[in-house]
Write a protein that holds these residues in place. Structure first.
Motif, mmCIF file in Angstrom:
data_model
loop_
_atom_site.group_PDB
_atom_site.id
_atom_site.type_symbol
_atom_site.label_atom_id
_atom_site.label_comp_id
_atom_site.label_asym_id
_atom_site.label_seq_id
_atom_site.Cartn_x
_atom_site.Cartn_y
_atom_site.Cartn_z
ATOM 1 N N PRO A 197 0.876 -1.241 0.125
ATOM 2 C CA PRO A 197 0.206 0.046 0.297
ATOM 3 C C PRO A 197 0.950 1.323 0.081
ATOM 4 O O PRO A 197 0.566 2.179 -0.245
ATOM 5 N N ALA A 198 2.269 1.152 -0.123
ATOM 6 C CA ALA A 198 3.110 2.315 0.666
ATOM 7 C C ALA A 198 4.327 2.279 -0.534
ATOM 8 O O ALA A 198 4.739 3.335 -1.128
ATOM 9 N N ARG A 199 4.431 0.818 -0.691
ATOM 10 C CA ARG A 199 5.732 1.076 -1.412
ATOM 11 C C ARG A 199 6.067 0.162 -3.015
ATOM 12 O O ARG A 199 7.030 -1.148 -2.956
ATOM 13 N N SER A 200 4.782 0.522 -3.458
ATOM 14 C CA SER A 200 4.464 -0.420 -5.029
ATOM 15 C C SER A 200 5.763 -0.545 -5.401
ATOM 16 O O SER A 200 6.175 0.841 -5.581
ATOM 17 N N VAL A 201 5.763 -1.060 -6.452
ATOM 18 C CA VAL A 201 6.414 -1.175 -7.444
ATOM 19 C C VAL A 201 5.171 -1.382 -9.482
ATOM 20 O O VAL A 201 4.484 -2.212 -8.526
#
Length: 260
Positions: free
Chosen positions: A121-125
């Motif tokens: 939810p905060a560090r996607s790729v």
């Protein structure tokens, strides 16, 4: 400055060693290149033409605003109102949640036909190509940059890192070295993000490694003193390409020798 066109981008990518079939993590600042004829679309099309359908492109699509205000990401809101954010920030939806300061190219790329986005939810790729599903699936809340994270999987693929107009402080792969290295200040932290769980929006807590990247520029400078990093001029900036494995392995040793 003369407008930059797709063929110039393709030539620069080939000059730094990007080739058909490569799996590559791309970090880019469109504004540093200058006036690109076609903007982010042109950059993405050039990348795809170089690596081909058998290649894979990955970019950070972080939405780090979906973190607790006490981390400092909502600096423009008084502390007395932080609970409003915790109670109302939209739950992460990989199809529509925008990136935060990842740049115009990454924001366009997450919406690109065939691109897949990970569930963090905060560090996607986001990734496109042969290994897109492998790289983006099962991105665990607590394993943001570890062995089974997207950057950990890219290491297993012996992928590359491409920096277009940005320095090593944007080089996410070095966080894999954070995970692997032993250093005195290493510790975990509890983070929070809005997610959907069982059909309901909740404010989810999860434990993960604390990272900040403050020494990444120093790591990059030291890395380039010891290793050959191919470079090419593109518009008003320089692009650099390197082996992710070589970078991460170097960074582990550097961190253990230099970070407190």
């Amino acid at each position: 400055m003369k407008p930059v066109v797709k063929n110039e981008i393709i030539d620069a990518l080939k000059t730094v060693g990007l080739t058909r079939g490569d799996a590559v993590m791309v970090h880019t600042s469109l504004g540093q290149i200058g006036y690109v004829c076609g903007g982010a679309q042109t950059v993405i099309e050039a990348l795809i033409e170089v690596v081909g359908q058998e290649g894979t492109i990955m970019m950070p699509t972080q939405s780090w605003k979906n973190l607790d205000p006490d981390t400092g990401v909502h600096w423009d809101v008084d502390e007395q109102y932080w609970n409003i954010i915790r109670e109302n920030w939209p739950a992460y939806d990989k199809k529509i949640t925008p990136t935060n300061t990842m740049g115009a190219t990454a924001e366009k790329f997450r919406q690109w036909p065939g691109a897949l986005r990970s569930d963090h939810p905060a560090r996607s790729v986001a990734a496109w190509g042969k290994h897109a599903s492998y790289l983006t699936e099962n991105h665990d809340l607590c394993d943001i940059f570890g062995e089974e994270s997207p950057v950990g999987k890219l290491y297993k693929l012996d992928g590359k890192v491409l920096l277009i107009g940005v320095d090593y402080d944007k080089n996410t792969s070095i966080h894999l070295a954070d995970v692997r290295a032993d250093y005195k200040s290493k510790h975990n932290t509890i983070e929070h993000s809005a997610v959907m769980e069982d059909g309901k929006r909740i404010w989810k807590s999860y434990e993960t490694l604390f990272v900040d990247g403050e020494d990444f520029v120093d790591i990059g400078a030291a890395f380039e003193e010891k290793n050959t990093v191919k470079k090419a001029e593109l518009g008003g900036t320089v692009i650099r390409c390197m082996s992710q494995r070589t970078l991460v392995d170097f960074a582990v040793k550097w961190i253990e020798e230099n970070r407190e």
